[in-house]
Design a protein around this motif. Structure first.
Motif, PDB file in Angstrom:
ATOM      1  N   ALA A  94       5.285 -28.434 -30.061  1.00 22.47           N
ATOM      2  CA  ALA A  94       4.538 -27.605 -31.012  1.00 22.47           C
ATOM      3  C   ALA A  94       4.762 -26.121 -30.756  1.00 22.47           C
ATOM      4  O   ALA A  94       4.819 -25.318 -31.694  1.00 22.47           O
ATOM      5  CB  ALA A  94       3.049 -27.941 -30.938  1.00 22.47           C
ATOM      6  N   SER A  95       4.947 -25.756 -29.494  1.00 27.29           N
ATOM      7  CA  SER A  95       5.107 -24.341 -29.150  1.00 27.29           C
ATOM      8  C   SER A  95       6.440 -23.755 -29.614  1.00 27.29           C
ATOM      9  O   SER A  95       6.559 -22.539 -29.725  1.00 27.29           O
ATOM     10  CB  SER A  95       4.945 -24.135 -27.644  1.00 27.29           C
ATOM     11  OG  SER A  95       6.069 -24.614 -26.939  1.00 27.29           O
ATOM     12  N   VAL A  96       7.440 -24.589 -29.887  1.00 27.84           N
ATOM     13  CA  VAL A  96       8.734 -24.059 -30.327  1.00 27.84           C
ATOM     14  C   VAL A  96       8.952 -24.223 -31.826  1.00 27.84           C
ATOM     15  O   VAL A  96       9.954 -23.748 -32.360  1.00 27.84           O
ATOM     16  CB  VAL A  96       9.928 -24.695 -29.559  1.00 27.84           C
ATOM     17  CG1 VAL A  96       9.830 -24.390 -28.081  1.00 27.84           C
ATOM     18  CG2 VAL A  96      10.046 -26.170 -29.836  1.00 27.84           C
ATOM     19  N   GLY A 100       3.898 -24.187 -39.667  1.00 29.18           N
ATOM     20  CA  GLY A 100       4.058 -25.088 -40.799  1.00 29.18           C
ATOM     21  C   GLY A 100       5.216 -26.061 -40.685  1.00 29.18           C
ATOM     22  O   GLY A 100       5.388 -26.907 -41.557  1.00 29.18           O
ATOM     23  N   GLN A 101       6.032 -25.934 -39.639  1.00 32.10           N
ATOM     24  CA  GLN A 101       7.168 -26.848 -39.464  1.00 32.10           C
ATOM     25  C   GLN A 101       6.645 -28.229 -39.090  1.00 32.10           C
ATOM     26  O   GLN A 101       5.861 -28.391 -38.157  1.00 32.10           O
ATOM     27  CB  GLN A 101       8.125 -26.329 -38.381  1.00 32.10           C
ATOM     28  CG  GLN A 101       9.386 -27.143 -38.248  1.00 32.10           C
ATOM     29  CD  GLN A 101      10.344 -26.550 -37.221  1.00 32.10           C
ATOM     30  OE1 GLN A 101      10.075 -25.513 -36.618  1.00 32.10           O
ATOM     31  NE2 GLN A 101      11.465 -27.211 -37.031  1.00 32.10           N
ATOM     32  N   SER A 102       7.084 -29.211 -39.822  1.00 31.57           N
ATOM     33  CA  SER A 102       6.609 -30.581 -39.648  1.00 31.57           C
ATOM     34  C   SER A 102       7.398 -31.315 -38.560  1.00 31.57           C
ATOM     35  O   SER A 102       8.588 -31.060 -38.358  1.00 31.57           O
ATOM     36  CB  SER A 102       6.762 -31.337 -40.969  1.00 31.57           C
ATOM     37  OG  SER A 102       6.463 -32.697 -40.803  1.00 31.57           O
ATOM     38  N   THR A 103       6.721 -32.238 -37.912  1.00 29.61           N
ATOM     39  CA  THR A 103       7.401 -33.114 -36.951  1.00 29.61           C
ATOM     40  C   THR A 103       7.881 -34.401 -37.632  1.00 29.61           C
ATOM     41  O   THR A 103       8.443 -35.266 -36.967  1.00 29.61           O
ATOM     42  CB  THR A 103       6.473 -33.477 -35.775  1.00 29.61           C
ATOM     43  OG1 THR A 103       5.307 -34.125 -36.281  1.00 29.61           O
ATOM     44  CG2 THR A 103       6.093 -32.240 -34.971  1.00 29.61           C
ATOM     45  N   LEU A 104       7.678 -34.508 -38.935  1.00 31.92           N
ATOM     46  CA  LEU A 104       8.073 -35.720 -39.660  1.00 31.92           C
ATOM     47  C   LEU A 104       9.538 -36.112 -39.434  1.00 31.92           C
ATOM     48  O   LEU A 104       9.819 -37.295 -39.197  1.00 31.92           O
ATOM     49  CB  LEU A 104       7.764 -35.591 -41.152  1.00 31.92           C
ATOM     50  CG  LEU A 104       8.119 -36.816 -42.003  1.00 31.92           C
ATOM     51  CD1 LEU A 104       7.313 -38.035 -41.551  1.00 31.92           C
ATOM     52  CD2 LEU A 104       7.881 -36.521 -43.476  1.00 31.92           C
TER      53      LEU A 104
END
Length: 129
Positions: A94-96, A100-104
């Motif tokens: 999450a820190s990089v 709004g960037q999804s992990t999907l």
């Protein structure tokens, strides 16, 4: 002895991991070959990953030839899926990511690797019967 279908399924893994190793070695950040293809990286880390992936290549080659190696290959894949899921949920990832960037995309790739594990496990179990 593994059935031809089981052998080919493990050999498909050999081909996949060869492509993954080459992609990491040469820094070709393509989805499926790089799970975290759009995150910051260091070239030396990718070189290390490329060499580490050769263990998967060797293990899957052995599993394609010998039923005795199959459980180890399945365990390694299960641990890989669990490890990727852990990274996907981590604060470190999450820190990089940008806001709004999804992990999907990472979850999709993790699920695909998990599906491959299920297929391999099913083929191996069918061969026992």
């Amino acid at each position: 002895m593994n059935s031809p279908l089981t052998r080919y399924a493990f050999l498909a893994g050999v081909a996949y991991f060869c492509c993954m190793s080459l992609a990491h070695f040469f820094g070709m950040k393509q989805p499926l070959l790089f799970v975290y293809y759009d995150t910051p990286f260091h070239a030396y880390q990718d070189k290390i990953i490329s060499f580490a992936v050769t263990a998967y290549i060797a293990l899957f080659w052995l599993a394609s030839k010998s039923r005795e190696a199959v459980p180890a290959a399945l365990i390694v894949m299960a641990l890989t899926v669990l490890g990727l899921a852990s990274v996907n949920m981590s604060d470190a990832l999450a820190s990089v990511l940008t806001e709004g960037q999804s992990t999907l995309p990472y979850w999709i790739q993790t699920i695909l690797i998990g599906a491959y594990l299920i297929v391999l496990t099913d083929l191996w179990r069918r061969d026992v019967r």
